[in-house]
Scaffold this active site. Structure first.
Site, mmCIF file in Angstrom:
data_model
loop_
_atom_site.group_PDB
_atom_site.id
_atom_site.type_symbol
_atom_site.label_atom_id
_atom_site.label_comp_id
_atom_site.label_asym_id
_atom_site.label_seq_id
_atom_site.Cartn_x
_atom_site.Cartn_y
_atom_site.Cartn_z
ATOM 1 N N HIS A 1 -10.096 -2.674 -3.881
ATOM 2 C CA HIS A 1 -10.599 -1.307 -4.058
ATOM 3 C C HIS A 1 -11.425 -0.882 -2.833
ATOM 4 O O HIS A 1 -11.317 0.252 -2.363
ATOM 5 C CB HIS A 1 -11.511 -1.214 -5.285
ATOM 6 N N GLN B 1 -0.798 -0.569 -2.457
ATOM 7 C CA GLN B 1 0.586 -1.044 -2.513
ATOM 8 C C GLN B 1 0.745 -2.102 -3.611
ATOM 9 O O GLN B 1 1.839 -2.321 -4.117
ATOM 10 C CB GLN B 1 0.979 -1.611 -1.140
HETATM 11 P P1 AMP Z 1 -7.174 -0.216 -10.671
HETATM 12 O O1 AMP Z 1 -8.663 -0.174 -10.759
HETATM 13 O O2 AMP Z 1 -6.582 -1.550 -10.957
HETATM 14 O O3 AMP Z 1 -6.501 0.929 -11.401
HETATM 15 O O4 AMP Z 1 -6.831 0.039 -9.139
HETATM 16 C C1 AMP Z 1 -7.294 1.186 -8.467
HETATM 17 C C2 AMP Z 1 -6.573 1.320 -7.148
HETATM 18 O O5 AMP Z 1 -6.802 0.145 -6.368
HETATM 19 C C3 AMP Z 1 -5.038 1.409 -7.335
HETATM 20 O O6 AMP Z 1 -4.533 2.350 -6.410
HETATM 21 C C4 AMP Z 1 -4.583 0.016 -7.012
HETATM 22 O O7 AMP Z 1 -3.253 -0.041 -6.530
HETATM 23 C C5 AMP Z 1 -5.570 -0.384 -5.948
HETATM 24 N N1 AMP Z 1 -5.640 -1.849 -5.854
HETATM 25 C C6 AMP Z 1 -5.828 -2.727 -6.871
HETATM 26 N N2 AMP Z 1 -5.769 -3.996 -6.408
HETATM 27 C C7 AMP Z 1 -5.516 -3.908 -5.078
HETATM 28 C C8 AMP Z 1 -5.336 -4.864 -4.033
HETATM 29 N N3 AMP Z 1 -5.392 -6.177 -4.263
HETATM 30 N N4 AMP Z 1 -5.087 -4.416 -2.786
HETATM 31 C C9 AMP Z 1 -5.025 -3.074 -2.524
HETATM 32 N N5 AMP Z 1 -5.187 -2.119 -3.464
HETATM 33 C C10 AMP Z 1 -5.439 -2.526 -4.711
#
Ligand code: AMP
Length: 276
Positions: free
Chosen positions: A34, A144
Site C-alpha cells: 500500500h 498489479q
Molecule cells: P486492499 O487494501 O487489499 O484492497 O489493497 C488496496 C490497494 O493496494 C489495491 O489496489 C491493491 O492491489 C494494492 N496492493 C495490495 N497488495 C499489494 C502489493 N503487495 N503490492 C502492490 N500493491 C498492492
C-alpha cells in the site's frame, strides 16, 4: 494529515485542495505494498487522499468480512508522512438506508476471481465509482497484485468516462517472493513458509516461457506441477490468459497474464505475473 468520515467533511477538504489530487483506495491493515502506491501518488500529485473502507459489498457471505484485520491507529501513523487526507467512511456513509445503485462491468468480471467470488467485482466497481465521484481525483493508484481488479477498473473508467488516470503499480513482495497482503497475517509459521510456492510456481512458468514455450496448457501444467509439490497448498484456479480480455489462451501470442488463487488452510492467496 486530516482524517474525515462523513461526506460533507470530505467535500470541504477536497475543495480546499488546489492542484492535482491522487487517490489511493485501500481496505486498511496497510503494508509496504500500500505504501508503495501512496509514495507514488505523493511523487506525482500535489495532494494525496487515502481511503480506508472494508467494503462489505465485495465480500461473499462465506468470506472474511467480520474478521478482516483492522488497525486504524497503526494505519494512520504509517501513512501520515505522505498523506494529506484520510477518508474512513462507515458502511452507513457509503450505503445509507435505501441504497440501490450498482455498477457492473460485464464479460471480463466472469473468469478467474469473478468465477470464484460471485458478486465480488460488482461490489468493487460500485465502491470505486463512489470513491471517484466523492474524491474527484486526477489519478487513482491500484496494485498489479490484484490484476483482474486493475483491468476491470480501467475498463469501467473507459466505459463510464471517468475523467481520471488509472496508475497500476508493481506488486511489492517479501524478500522470499511472497506478495504482500493484509491477509498474510492469517498464516501460521508453517503455512507462511509454504506460501512461497505461488511465487515459485509463477517463476517456473516464466522461465519456461523464456526458453520459448508458447503452449499455454504447458505453462499452466508447469504452474500446477510446482503447486502440487507443496502439500499445504490447495490451488483453486491456475490461469494463463490474454492480458486484455482475460480469456484463457491456447497459444501465447501477445501479452499474457499468469494468475492463480491458492488456499493455505483457510487463507486464500492470489498472485500473478505478466508475460510479454
Ligand atoms: P486492499 O487494501 O487489499 O484492497 O489493497 C488496496 C490497494 O493496494 C489495491 O489496489 C491493491 O492491489 C494494492 N496492493 C495490495 N497488495 C499489494 C502489493 N503487495 N503490492 C502492490 N500493491 C498492492
Amino acid at each position: 494529515m486530516r482524517t474525515v468520515i462523513d461526506l460533507p467533511d470530505l467535500r470541504s477538504s477536497r475543495l480546499s485542495f488546489t492542484g492535482t489530487v491522487g487517490l489511493v483506495p485501500t481496505m486498511g491493515y496497510l503494508h509496504e505494498g500500500h505504501l508503495s502506491l501512496i509514495r507514488r501518488a505523493r511523487e506525482e500529485c500535489n495532494h494525496v487522499v487515502v481511503s480506508l473502507f472494508v467494503n462489505p459489498t465485495q465480500f461473499g457471505p462465506k468470506e472474511d468480512l467480520a474478521k478482516y484485520p483492522r488497525d486504524l491507529e497503526r494505519d494512520s501513523n504509517l501513512i501520515a508522512p505522505y498523506t494529506d487526507l484520510l477518508w474512513t467512511p462507515t458502511a452507513e456513509v457509503m450505503y445509507p438506508q435505501g441504497y440501490q445503485t450498482w455498477v457492473e462491468v460485464e464479460s471480463m468480471t466472469r473468469p478467474l476471481e469473478g468465477a470464484m467470488r460471485p458478486g465480488h467485482f460488482r461490489g468493487v466497481t460500485t465502491v470505486v465509482a463512489k470513491l471517484f465521484n466523492a474524491v474527484q481525483p486526477h489519478k487513482a493508484y491500484f496494485g498489479q497484485k490484484d490484476a483482474q481488479q486493475a483491468a476491470v477498473i480501467r475498463q469501467m473508467v473507459r466505459d463510464l468516462n471517468f475523467p481520471l488516470e488509472i496508475v497500476v503499480c508493481p506488486t511489492t513482495r517479501e524478500p522470499d517472493g511472497l506478495a504482500m497482503s493484509s491477509r498474510n497475517v492469517y498464516l501460521d509459521p508453517e503455512q507462511r513458509k509454504a506460501a512461497t510456492v505461488l511465487y515459485r510456481s509463477l517463476s517456473a512458468a516464466k522461465e519456461l516461457y523464456e526458453t520459448g514455450e508458447r503452449d499455454a496448457e504447458k505453462i499452466r501444467s508447469k504452474m500446477k506441477e510446482v503447486l502440487a509439490s507443496e502439500p499445504l497448498a490447495e490451488p483453486q484456479y491456475v490461469s494463463c490468459a490474454d492480458y486484455d480480455t482475460l480469456a484463457e489462451l491456447d497459444e501465447i501470442k501477445g501479452k499474457a497474464l499468469l494468475s492463480m488463487a491458492v488456499f493455505m488452510g483457510k487463507t486464500r492467496l492470489i498472485d500473478n505475473f505478466i508475460l510479454g
